[in-house]
Design a protein around this motif. Structure first.
Motif, PDB file in Angstrom:
ATOM      1  N   ARG A 170      48.939  28.466  24.147  1.00  0.00           N
ATOM      2  CA  ARG A 170      48.417  27.394  23.301  1.00  0.00           C
ATOM      3  C   ARG A 170      46.951  27.122  23.619  1.00  0.00           C
ATOM      4  NH1 ARG A 170      53.540  24.687  24.173  1.00  0.00           N
ATOM      5  NH2 ARG A 170      52.540  23.410  25.789  1.00  0.00           N
ATOM      6  N   ALA A 171      46.625  27.135  24.897  1.00  0.00           N
ATOM      7  CA  ALA A 171      45.239  26.891  25.305  1.00  0.00           C
ATOM      8  C   ALA A 171      44.305  27.974  24.773  1.00  0.00           C
ATOM      9  CB  ALA A 171      45.150  26.818  26.833  1.00  0.00           C
ATOM     10  N   ALA A 173      44.757  29.829  22.084  1.00  0.00           N
ATOM     11  CA  ALA A 173      44.637  29.636  20.632  1.00  0.00           C
ATOM     12  C   ALA A 173      43.646  28.516  20.326  1.00  0.00           C
ATOM     13  CB  ALA A 173      46.008  29.321  20.031  1.00  0.00           C
ATOM     14  N   GLU A 174      43.662  27.458  21.135  1.00  0.00           N
ATOM     15  CA  GLU A 174      42.744  26.342  20.939  1.00  0.00           C
ATOM     16  C   GLU A 174      41.308  26.768  21.220  1.00  0.00           C
ATOM     17  OE1 GLU A 174      41.906  22.235  20.055  1.00  0.00           O
ATOM     18  OE2 GLU A 174      43.495  23.673  19.575  1.00  0.00           O
ATOM     19  N   VAL A 175      41.108  27.634  22.205  1.00  0.00           N
ATOM     20  CA  VAL A 175      39.772  28.152  22.505  1.00  0.00           C
ATOM     21  C   VAL A 175      39.240  28.931  21.307  1.00  0.00           C
ATOM     22  CG1 VAL A 175      38.465  29.765  23.938  1.00  0.00           C
ATOM     23  CG2 VAL A 175      40.104  28.207  25.003  1.00  0.00           C
ATOM     24  N   ARG A 176      40.082  29.781  20.720  1.00  0.00           N
ATOM     25  CA  ARG A 176      39.652  30.552  19.554  1.00  0.00           C
ATOM     26  C   ARG A 176      39.370  29.646  18.355  1.00  0.00           C
ATOM     27  NH1 ARG A 176      43.612  34.040  21.787  1.00  0.00           N
ATOM     28  NH2 ARG A 176      45.242  33.113  20.485  1.00  0.00           N
ATOM     29  N   ARG A 177      40.138  28.581  18.219  1.00  0.00           N
ATOM     30  CA  ARG A 177      39.979  27.684  17.075  1.00  0.00           C
ATOM     31  C   ARG A 177      38.705  26.853  17.181  1.00  0.00           C
ATOM     32  NH1 ARG A 177      40.807  22.566  15.407  1.00  0.00           N
ATOM     33  NH2 ARG A 177      41.405  21.848  17.494  1.00  0.00           N
ATOM     34  N   THR A 178      38.447  26.303  18.363  1.00  0.00           N
ATOM     35  CA  THR A 178      37.324  25.380  18.530  1.00  0.00           C
ATOM     36  C   THR A 178      36.050  26.044  19.032  1.00  0.00           C
ATOM     37  OG1 THR A 178      37.934  24.870  20.826  1.00  0.00           O
ATOM     38  CG2 THR A 178      38.951  23.527  19.074  1.00  0.00           C
TER      39      THR A 178
END
Length: 255
Positions: A170-171, A173-178
């Motif tokens: 999850r972390a 994926a959040e790095v790629r998103r933000t």
């Protein structure tokens, strides 16, 4: 012979910067006679030197050769002006790291005298799963490599806390998103690290840029704009088409 010579050089660490012949033999796993023969030849070539006490240390010739590595010294030269501006804005730690195998390698660190204590030195290796720069590099690595990392038992060190693979996915994926990784650590002292990707000419992530500050000294949302602007400016200087498009072809203001 090359393998044995490299094993001798690889025996040196940040905690073991100088060694007697006996220590070098034990640390490298070489018989004393082999260690002596290799050490003498490496001294002749400048890869090793003898200090005032006669102990073996890494030689300047090895440093001279290592400085030619484009992923280290070349990237560092390009990044330093941007890192200096970011350092001036934060007065804490500014880190630049690249992925090397299953770890991040710190190629530069700018630090203020009163900056929070950190564990990692220039030339040192950082875990991918529990540092800001590591999470950025892992998030943008190949899916197969990510699976290999996540399949291993992972622990936050030095806290000794196990890492949940699900939470780590999850972390990432959040790095790629933000475009940002935010890590809060309690050791060696309470700190916050915020990291962003640096892209090269083919638009792949070639490095990670990070700011490390004391916990409570600044929030991630206050550090993020300056960090993102700096990472994009550096990426554009390296030829990243994505970063040039993001700035509309115009220079990104430095923090």
């Amino acid at each position: 012979m090359v393998d044995r010579a490299f094993a001798l050089l690889a025996a040196f660490t940040a905690a073991r910067r100088s060694m007697t012949l006996a220590e070098l033999s034990r640390a490298s796993g070489q018989p004393p006679s082999t260690a002596l023969r290799l050490a003498r030849r490496l001294v002749q070539l400048g890869a090793l030197e003898r200090d005032a006490d006669g102990r073996y240390v890494i030689g300047l010739r090895l440093w001279e050769m290592a400085s030619l590595a484009p992923r280290g010294h070349g990237l560092r030269e390009a990044a330093l002006p941007y890192m200096e501006d970011l350092h001036e804005a934060t007065h804490q730690h500014v880190l630049l790291a690249v992925r090397d195998g299953a770890e991040a390698l710190l190629v530069e660190r700018l630090s203020a005298r009163a900056a929070v204590n950190v564990l990692y030195r220039v030339g040192g290796r950082l875990p991918l799963h529990s540092t800001g720069v590591g999470l950025v590099l892992l998030a943008h690595a190949e899916a197969q490599f990510q699976d290999q990392v996540l399949d291993r038992p992972l622990v936050h060190e030095p806290e000794g806390v196990p890492v949940s693979p699900t939470a780590l996915r999850r972390a990432l994926a959040e790095v790629r998103r933000t475009g940002l990784a935010v890590v809060e650590r309690s050791e060696p002292g309470p700190l916050v690290a915020v990291a962003a990707p640096v892209r090269g000419g083919d638009d792949r992530v070639v490095a990670a840029l990070s700011v490390v500050v004391p916990a409570g000294g600044a929030e991630a949302r206050t550090l993020s704009p300056a960090l993102l602007a700096t990472a994009r400016a550096l990426s554009r200087s390296l030829g990243s088409p994505r970063s040039a498009a993001a700035s509309g072809g115009r220079p990104v203001p430095r923090p």
